[in-house]
Design a protein around this motif. Structure first.
Motif, mmCIF file in Angstrom:
data_model
loop_
_atom_site.group_PDB
_atom_site.id
_atom_site.type_symbol
_atom_site.label_atom_id
_atom_site.label_comp_id
_atom_site.label_asym_id
_atom_site.label_seq_id
_atom_site.Cartn_x
_atom_site.Cartn_y
_atom_site.Cartn_z
ATOM 1 N N CYS A 155 0.876 -1.173 0.000
ATOM 2 C CA CYS A 155 0.000 0.000 0.000
ATOM 3 C C CYS A 155 0.913 1.223 0.000
ATOM 4 N N SER A 156 0.883 1.984 -1.073
ATOM 5 C CA SER A 156 1.703 3.198 -1.131
ATOM 6 C C SER A 156 0.806 4.421 -1.162
ATOM 7 N N TYR A 157 1.299 5.539 -0.643
ATOM 8 C CA TYR A 157 0.450 6.720 -0.559
ATOM 9 C C TYR A 157 1.265 7.988 -0.801
ATOM 10 N N THR A 158 0.607 8.953 -1.402
ATOM 11 C CA THR A 158 1.174 10.290 -1.583
ATOM 12 C C THR A 158 0.241 11.224 -0.842
ATOM 13 N N VAL A 159 0.664 11.663 0.309
ATOM 14 C CA VAL A 159 -0.231 12.412 1.177
ATOM 15 C C VAL A 159 0.493 13.574 1.811
ATOM 16 N N SER A 160 -0.308 14.475 2.328
ATOM 17 C CA SER A 160 0.188 15.485 3.249
ATOM 18 C C SER A 160 -0.687 15.406 4.486
ATOM 19 N N GLY A 161 -0.085 15.398 5.635
ATOM 20 C CA GLY A 161 -0.884 15.369 6.856
ATOM 21 C C GLY A 161 -1.387 14.000 7.245
ATOM 22 N N LEU A 162 -0.666 12.943 6.877
ATOM 23 C CA LEU A 162 -1.069 11.581 7.249
ATOM 24 C C LEU A 162 -1.199 11.474 8.757
ATOM 25 N N ARG A 163 -2.309 10.854 9.202
ATOM 26 C CA ARG A 163 -2.508 10.683 10.634
ATOM 27 C C ARG A 163 -2.579 9.222 11.030
ATOM 28 N N GLY A 164 -2.831 8.336 10.105
ATOM 29 C CA GLY A 164 -2.900 6.924 10.453
ATOM 30 C C GLY A 164 -3.131 6.106 9.213
ATOM 31 N N LEU A 165 -2.685 4.847 9.250
ATOM 32 C CA LEU A 165 -2.915 3.934 8.141
ATOM 33 C C LEU A 165 -3.607 2.702 8.692
ATOM 34 N N GLY A 186 8.178 2.687 10.918
ATOM 35 C CA GLY A 186 8.888 1.708 11.736
ATOM 36 C C GLY A 186 7.972 0.863 12.603
ATOM 37 N N GLU A 187 6.727 1.266 12.696
ATOM 38 C CA GLU A 187 5.782 0.533 13.538
ATOM 39 C C GLU A 187 5.395 -0.791 12.865
ATOM 40 N N GLU A 188 5.222 -1.839 13.662
ATOM 41 C CA GLU A 188 4.798 -3.145 13.177
ATOM 42 C C GLU A 188 3.713 -3.685 14.104
ATOM 43 N N LYS A 189 2.742 -4.407 13.506
ATOM 44 C CA LYS A 189 1.708 -5.066 14.294
ATOM 45 C C LYS A 189 1.431 -6.436 13.701
ATOM 46 N N GLU A 190 1.109 -7.400 14.565
ATOM 47 C CA GLU A 190 0.879 -8.771 14.121
ATOM 48 C C GLU A 190 -0.437 -9.293 14.653
ATOM 49 N N LYS A 191 -1.051 -10.180 13.834
ATOM 50 C CA LYS A 191 -2.269 -10.859 14.243
ATOM 51 C C LYS A 191 -2.331 -12.170 13.488
ATOM 52 N N GLU A 192 -2.146 -13.253 14.202
ATOM 53 C CA GLU A 192 -2.144 -14.599 13.628
ATOM 54 C C GLU A 192 -1.120 -14.660 12.488
ATOM 55 N N ARG A 193 -1.548 -14.908 11.271
ATOM 56 C CA ARG A 193 -0.620 -15.059 10.141
ATOM 57 C C ARG A 193 -0.312 -13.739 9.452
ATOM 58 N N LEU A 194 -0.844 -12.647 9.948
ATOM 59 C CA LEU A 194 -0.694 -11.340 9.316
ATOM 60 C C LEU A 194 0.250 -10.442 10.115
ATOM 61 N N LYS A 195 1.060 -9.685 9.375
ATOM 62 C CA LYS A 195 1.942 -8.700 9.998
ATOM 63 C C LYS A 195 1.962 -7.459 9.132
ATOM 64 N N ALA A 196 1.669 -6.311 9.729
ATOM 65 C CA ALA A 196 1.642 -5.049 8.997
ATOM 66 C C ALA A 196 2.821 -4.190 9.424
ATOM 67 N N THR A 197 3.462 -3.548 8.426
ATOM 68 C CA THR A 197 4.587 -2.655 8.679
ATOM 69 C C THR A 197 4.348 -1.333 7.972
ATOM 70 N N LEU A 198 5.025 -0.274 8.455
ATOM 71 C CA LEU A 198 4.806 1.062 7.902
ATOM 72 C C LEU A 198 6.144 1.779 7.736
ATOM 73 N N THR A 199 6.330 2.378 6.536
ATOM 74 C CA THR A 199 7.448 3.290 6.302
ATOM 75 C C THR A 199 6.853 4.672 6.025
ATOM 76 N N LYS A 200 7.696 5.618 5.637
ATOM 77 C CA LYS A 200 7.184 6.976 5.418
ATOM 78 C C LYS A 200 6.275 7.075 4.200
ATOM 79 N N LYS A 201 6.405 6.151 3.253
ATOM 80 C CA LYS A 201 5.629 6.267 2.021
ATOM 81 C C LYS A 201 4.818 5.030 1.668
ATOM 82 N N GLU A 202 4.971 3.939 2.451
ATOM 83 C CA GLU A 202 4.215 2.749 2.117
ATOM 84 C C GLU A 202 4.051 1.831 3.317
#
Lengths: 114, 115
Positions: free
Chosen positions: B23-33, B54-70
């Protein structure tokens, strides 16, 4: 605990008619948002209401309107229905409107305009 | 204009074959994904929120990560019941910048896991 409930689940209307969709948020949640999802696309933001006041509006024509009641439930109204209004209408409930607020969706109302 | 783009549009995996959705985004003022799962004809089911790079979250077989642009949704050893459309949404401030209810969604990734 009951989640977000929407009614009706399915609806068939004729072009030019009016429709009212209803949403009850999760208990304790004060904000309700409405989204339109056409087949194959992500949901598109229509409105957000918080404490009975409109807090946000998406790029939809004035045929779309909404309101929120003292018990925080909400109605979405669409006038002069067009074939292109056929979609899944989703209601999302959240505690507030802050930056760390998660939104939980109902099962949606499938509207078909013929 | 703020945009959210998901790739691939569709992904077919064999059971146990790990992969990632983007998931990539071009935004200004991002507050949450946000990541949601949606089954056919149903409303989106909340999975994760991420707020800072840098934030990561896990749930069962899924893991979500976040960078500044994706963001990535990693699926480890998927099962057929993981088949669904996965939606990414970015939270923006409403007009006036005093509240943050609007979610802008990508078009979704349709995941099919074969037994």
């Amino acid at each position: 605990d009951a989640g977000v409930t929407q009614s009706p689940t399915h609806l068939i209307k004729t072009r030019g008619q009016h429709v009212t969709l209803r949403c009850s948020p999760i208990s304790g949640h004060k904000s309700v948002s409405w989204y339109q999802q056409v087949l194959g696309q992500g949901p598109q933001f229509i409105f957000q209401y918080y404490e009975k006041e409109e807090r946000g509006r998406g790029n939809f024509p004035d045929r779309f309107s909404a309101r929120q009641f003292p018990n925080y439930s909400s109605e979405l109204n669409v006038n002069a229905l067009l074939l292109g209004d056929s979609a899944l209408y989703l209601c999302a409930s959240s505690f507030g409107t802050g930056t760390y607020t998660e939104a939980f969706f109902g099962q949606g109302t499938r509207l078909t305009v013929v | 204009e703020d945009q959210v783009t998901q790739s691939p549009e569709a992904l077919r995996l064999q059971e146990g074959e790990s992969s990632s959705l983007n998931c990539s985004y071009t935004v200004s003022g991002l507050r949450g994904l946000f990541w949601y799962r949606q089954d056919p004809g149903k409303g989106p089911e909340f999975l994760f929120t991420l707020y800072s790079a840098g934030e990561e979250k896990e749930k069962e077989r899924l893991k979500a990560t976040l960078t500044k642009k994706e963001s990535f949704l990693h699926i480890t050893a998927p099962k057929p019941e993981d088949s669904a459309t996965y939606l990414c949404a970015v939270q923006f401030p409403n007009a006036g910048g005093t509240s943050y209810g609007k979610l802008t969604f990508g078009q979704g990734t349709i995941l099919t896991v074969h037994p």
